[in-house]
Enzyme design. Structure first.
Site, PDB file in Angstrom:
ATOM      1  N   ALA A   9      54.715 -20.490 157.523  1.00 43.27           N
ATOM      2  CA  ALA A   9      55.578 -21.404 158.258  1.00 43.27           C
ATOM      3  C   ALA A   9      54.846 -21.990 159.443  1.00 43.27           C
ATOM      4  O   ALA A   9      53.822 -21.465 159.877  1.00 43.27           O
ATOM      5  CB  ALA A   9      56.822 -20.667 158.747  1.00 43.27           C
ATOM      6  N   ASN A  10      55.394 -23.060 159.958  1.00 47.56           N
ATOM      7  CA  ASN A  10      54.967 -23.627 161.229  1.00 47.56           C
ATOM      8  C   ASN A  10      55.992 -23.257 162.276  1.00 47.56           C
ATOM      9  O   ASN A  10      57.168 -23.115 161.966  1.00 47.56           O
ATOM     10  CB  ASN A  10      54.923 -25.152 161.125  1.00 47.56           C
TER      11      ASN A  10
END
Lengths: 234, 234
Positions: free
Chosen positions: B40-41
């Site tokens: 994820a970011n």
């Protein structure tokens, strides 16, 4: 809701865990790749938060070590917020000695060895980067085989197949007193929801509970733990 | 708060974007590794949600394509929830044709090519697995260079160093009309917070705004976009 679930199980004001200390982990861990990216496990933290609250409801002095979640700190519990598995282990160790350890967090098995201080830039025409992984500390095993060992150590196992077999292997491998196994396959669907179906796996065998709310599982599990501490099984 | 920020900038009831269609992306994307793990970011989605709400406040018909966030759908906006970058691109394409595209989401540059349907088991004594990454679609570039092209395409750039230089390079490389650059280094600290410091980079130069709330940035940016649509710069 947890108070209601506990009230349904116990006589009012019964505090079988008064004077006992507990540590509970909950949520995922986030393992940084760089300042903007990370690897994570899916975990809402709901089951662990409910267990911390339920143990406190039975009178225990509870430390909850929570990975990144979108939940309010449970009332009556001392909550420590962490991000990475290594931070989670350090916070659990800092809570020792305890009578009860319930390791519910979905700890990342691996971290990124090459965590960089600057954002990795995508460059057109260049090969995509590969991530070198390193094994994270095994928090459940570390606590269950370390000193001072809690009198009762429970771990959770999220599995997508062979749920009970994997849980039984995990019980032995980790040195835990109890593994609570949940089926997180699409069909099982515990992940992120408010309901759960669990199997309690210990040296005496396997007990499968019907589907119920995470609050109710927490209340029943706290009761199981209180009974085990009073009369340990051989 | 966004209504207040807009009210401070415009005469009451002014709807310069009435009859215009807009699509906004917000939040991170989650790229599955297996059923329980993902890459994820870091992105709260707050800035993108605020921009969607601000554009709607100026009268635009707004579709917000949101990655996994812990925010309520903004009022007056049609919100589509997605997880992966490929799903985000598909949802943006489904919203076309639009007059305005504001790509705020922190889209993962890479997905895991080897996404497995079963949980990857950690086995003691075995080497840690390595992840083979594949490049994700570039949503901003795809929309800015595709057809039907929105009249105005803005992208966001989260950078930890050389913020404006990277934004200027991105403006040209992506074919966007505007890049809003924010410094996400520890010192910049936009990530997850409610305040932000941004630089607007376009063909005319760079405009640096003082630190302000994400709601105020959204309101001012919506006003900038409304003016550009009325009188396009050369």
């Amino acid at each position: 809701e947890i108070a209601d679930a506990l009230a349904a199980l116990l006589s009012p004001g019964e505090k079988p865990l008064a004077g006992r200390r507990a540590v509970v982990t909950a949520g995922p861990t986030h393992e940084p790749i760089d300042p903007v990216r990370y690897i994570a496990n899916r975990s809402s933290g709901r089951q662990g938060f409910a267990i911390a609250e339920a143990l406190a409801g039975l009178g225990a002095d509870v430390t909850l070590v929570a990975g990144p979640v979108s939940l309010a700190d449970p009332p009556g519990v001392s909550t420590v917020h962490v991000e990475r598995a290594e931070e989670m282990l350090a916070a659990v160790r800092a809570a020792l000695p305890v009578d009860i350890a319930v390791m519910v967090a979905a700890v990342a098995d691996w971290r990124v060895e090459s965590d960089t201080p600057q954002k990795i830039k995508k460059r057109e025409g260049e090969a995509v980067p590969s991530l070198t992984l390193a094994e994270n500390p095994d928090i459940l095993k570390t606590i269950a085989t370390g000193t001072p060992r809690p009198a009762f150590v429970a771990g959770f196992a999220a599995e997508t197949e062979h749920v009970i077999e994997h849980a039984r292997a995990k019980l032995a491998r980790k040195g835990a007193d109890l593994i609570v196994a949940n089926d997180v396959s699409a069909e099982g669907g515990a992940m992120g929801g408010v309901r759960n179906t669990v199997h309690l796996v210990d040296a005496n065998g396997t007990q499968s509970w019907p589907e119920m709310s995470k609050a109710e599982i927490a209340a029943r599990l706290a009761e199981v733990i209180a009974k085990r501490l009073d009369a340990p099984t051989t």
